[in-house]
Design a protein around this motif. Structure first.
Motif, mmCIF file in Angstrom:
data_model
loop_
_atom_site.group_PDB
_atom_site.id
_atom_site.type_symbol
_atom_site.label_atom_id
_atom_site.label_comp_id
_atom_site.label_asym_id
_atom_site.label_seq_id
_atom_site.Cartn_x
_atom_site.Cartn_y
_atom_site.Cartn_z
ATOM 1 N N TYR A 1 32.266 -29.272 -26.452
ATOM 2 C CA TYR A 1 33.124 -29.984 -27.679
ATOM 3 C C TYR A 1 34.461 -30.197 -27.091
ATOM 4 O O TYR A 1 35.029 -31.249 -27.151
ATOM 5 C CB TYR A 1 32.907 -29.347 -29.036
ATOM 6 N N THR B 1 32.307 -30.948 -35.799
ATOM 7 C CA THR B 1 32.304 -30.041 -35.012
ATOM 8 C C THR B 1 33.012 -28.585 -35.615
ATOM 9 O O THR B 1 32.783 -27.480 -35.354
ATOM 10 C CB THR B 1 33.167 -30.438 -33.688
ATOM 11 N N PHE C 1 35.592 -40.458 -34.011
ATOM 12 C CA PHE C 1 35.797 -39.381 -33.308
ATOM 13 C C PHE C 1 36.458 -38.350 -34.505
ATOM 14 O O PHE C 1 36.190 -37.138 -34.245
ATOM 15 C CB PHE C 1 36.871 -39.617 -32.282
ATOM 16 N N LYS C 2 37.281 -38.864 -35.327
ATOM 17 C CA LYS C 2 37.640 -37.782 -36.606
ATOM 18 C C LYS C 2 36.578 -37.428 -37.058
ATOM 19 O O LYS C 2 36.489 -35.991 -37.423
ATOM 20 C CB LYS C 2 38.677 -38.496 -37.335
ATOM 21 N N ALA D 1 34.941 -34.942 -35.095
ATOM 22 C CA ALA D 1 35.731 -33.718 -34.852
ATOM 23 C C ALA D 1 35.541 -32.715 -36.003
ATOM 24 O O ALA D 1 35.388 -31.480 -36.014
ATOM 25 C CB ALA D 1 37.304 -33.932 -34.770
ATOM 26 N N PHE E 1 28.572 -35.860 -29.091
ATOM 27 C CA PHE E 1 29.932 -35.842 -28.157
ATOM 28 C C PHE E 1 29.530 -36.447 -26.637
ATOM 29 O O PHE E 1 30.450 -37.436 -26.330
ATOM 30 C CB PHE E 1 30.388 -34.271 -27.875
ATOM 31 N N ILE F 1 37.983 -37.887 -24.395
ATOM 32 C CA ILE F 1 37.737 -38.961 -25.349
ATOM 33 C C ILE F 1 39.215 -39.337 -25.876
ATOM 34 O O ILE F 1 39.577 -40.541 -25.891
ATOM 35 C CB ILE F 1 36.886 -38.626 -26.470
ATOM 36 N N MET F 2 40.092 -38.305 -26.279
ATOM 37 C CA MET F 2 41.188 -38.662 -26.957
ATOM 38 C C MET F 2 42.244 -39.200 -25.891
ATOM 39 O O MET F 2 42.918 -40.084 -26.282
ATOM 40 C CB MET F 2 41.958 -37.371 -27.679
ATOM 41 N N ARG G 1 29.413 -40.314 -27.534
ATOM 42 C CA ARG G 1 30.851 -40.843 -27.778
ATOM 43 C C ARG G 1 31.676 -41.041 -26.357
ATOM 44 O O ARG G 1 32.561 -41.961 -25.969
ATOM 45 C CB ARG G 1 31.582 -39.972 -28.716
ATOM 46 N N TYR G 2 31.447 -39.891 -25.517
ATOM 47 C CA TYR G 2 32.107 -39.973 -24.272
ATOM 48 C C TYR G 2 31.475 -40.994 -23.271
ATOM 49 O O TYR G 2 32.203 -41.918 -22.622
ATOM 50 C CB TYR G 2 31.797 -38.624 -23.461
ATOM 51 N N GLY H 1 36.027 -33.649 -26.108
ATOM 52 C CA GLY H 1 36.665 -34.358 -27.072
ATOM 53 C C GLY H 1 38.391 -34.662 -26.553
ATOM 54 O O GLY H 1 38.718 -35.595 -26.826
ATOM 55 N N TYR H 2 38.845 -33.749 -25.686
ATOM 56 C CA TYR H 2 40.097 -34.174 -24.972
ATOM 57 C C TYR H 2 40.017 -35.301 -24.247
ATOM 58 O O TYR H 2 40.851 -35.959 -24.256
ATOM 59 C CB TYR H 2 40.506 -32.766 -24.106
#
Length: 340
Positions: free
Chosen positions: A215, A251, A244-245, A248, A110, A222-223, A113-114, A219-220
């Motif tokens: 997470y 996770t 990301f999918k 997710a 995570f 990133i979206m 990706r962030y 995740g929020y």
């Protein structure tokens, strides 16, 4: 100890399947001609290697979980360390530490990706030797912390062995004093036992909650970044969304088969739930499925990997079908010539 066929065989099946699915997953990553996911591939390879190590430890140190009265018990059910006393207990602590290691490696994914979206300079630093060493220390510290808490606060002693003696005699026909176990006894015990049980479980709950919360928060963000950043091309956005999918789902898997079973096993006795050996079905089997579901989720959700794997599977079928359609049109002598 033989508890039930599902507890005895399913974790072993999942462990073997982990070695069946993860190598093809690594092959898909390494053989990809166009590095569409960049250096993220190395984290995915690391994830696959971890999955196989996780399965190997699980096969060597098979555990069982039991909840009775005010107690939660994790004990060694079989394997080379069965009946070795404290050495077996240490094995159970290390096995439980791998739950936290799975949280740690997901946190790293995570964070990667962030920072890809928010600060690529940090990514460059992380991929240097010093950065990779820091990531490894961050990752391994999760397992060390979890195992240390188990050894310091959740070890079994005479009082807890006596407490569960009747339940284990009734359900398993074994003497609890002969088992290597970790245990939390929340009530009906001496103040010292209750104190260290609560401390140990609360620390483990804190580690788990921190990981899951991270997470959700990352995740929020990133979206939101993908939705509100017009400077990113459609192709790049599509790739980020695919990755990301996959992350997710990766996770969601440990939350369902690691985090939730642990919470049920830990706090069931606190809430007065006498789950008994049902913890083995709710927890042990679920925990063993993690290394198998993990690579499958990525392969299914990333079109490049999914299509390439399907292409490899379909090739023999196409060859067989084409041979079948041609065979009736040739005589036996022609067939022999074609075979050679």
């Amino acid at each position: 100890m033989y508890i039930h066929w599902s507890h005895h065989y399913l974790p072993k099946v999942f462990g073997i399947l982990s070695f069946f699915f993860n190598p093809p997953f690594m092959w898909l990553i390494l053989s990809e001609k166009k590095a569409s996911i960049g250096k993220y591939r190395y984290l995915l390879i690391g994830f696959a290697i971890f999955d196989m190590i996780y399965s190997a430890v699980e096969l060597i140190i098979p555990i069982s979980i039991h909840g009775t009265g005010a107690a939660f018990v994790v004990y060694l059910a079989d394997g080379p360390f069965f009946g070795t006393g404290h050495l077996g207990q240490l094995g159970v602590s290390i096995r439980c530490g791998f739950i936290s290691l799975s949280y740690g490696i997901l946190v790293i994914h995570f964070l990667y990706r962030y920072f890809v979206l928010f600060n690529t300079r940090i990514i460059d630093r992380l991929l240097r030797p010093s950065g990779l060493a820091a990531l490894f220390l961050f990752f391994i510290s999760h397992g060390i912390a979890w195992s240390t808490v188990c050894e310091m606060f959740l070890y079994g002693d005479q009082e807890v062995f006596d407490y569960i003696y009747d339940a284990f005699k009734k359900d398993y026909n074994v003497d609890s004093h002969d088992l290597s176990m970790l245990m939390a006894l929340f009530f009906d015990a001496s103040p010292e036992i209750k104190r260290r049980s609560w401390i140990g479980i609360l620390i483990l709950t804190g580690i788990s909650t921190y990981a899951v919360s991270l997470y959700v928060i990352l995740g929020y963000k990133i979206m939101r970044k993908l939705a509100d950043n017009p400077g990113i091309s459609m192709t790049t956005q599509k790739l980020h969304r695919q990755l990301f999918k996959a992350l997710a789902v990766q996770t969601f898997i440990p939350i369902c088969i690691s985090f939730s079973p642990c919470m049920i096993a830990w706090y069931g006795p606190v809430l007065g739930l006498d789950l008994g050996m049902w913890n083995n079905y709710l927890g042990v089997i679920a925990l063993s499925a993690f290394p198998v579901l993990d690579p499958l989720a990525i392969i299914i959700l990333l079109p490049n990997y999914r299509n390439r794997l399907l292409g490899v599977v379909k090739k023999p079928m196409k060859y067989w079908n084409s041979g079948t359609s041609i065979r009736p049109q040739v005589d036996s002598s022609q067939a022999i010539t074609q075979i050679y």
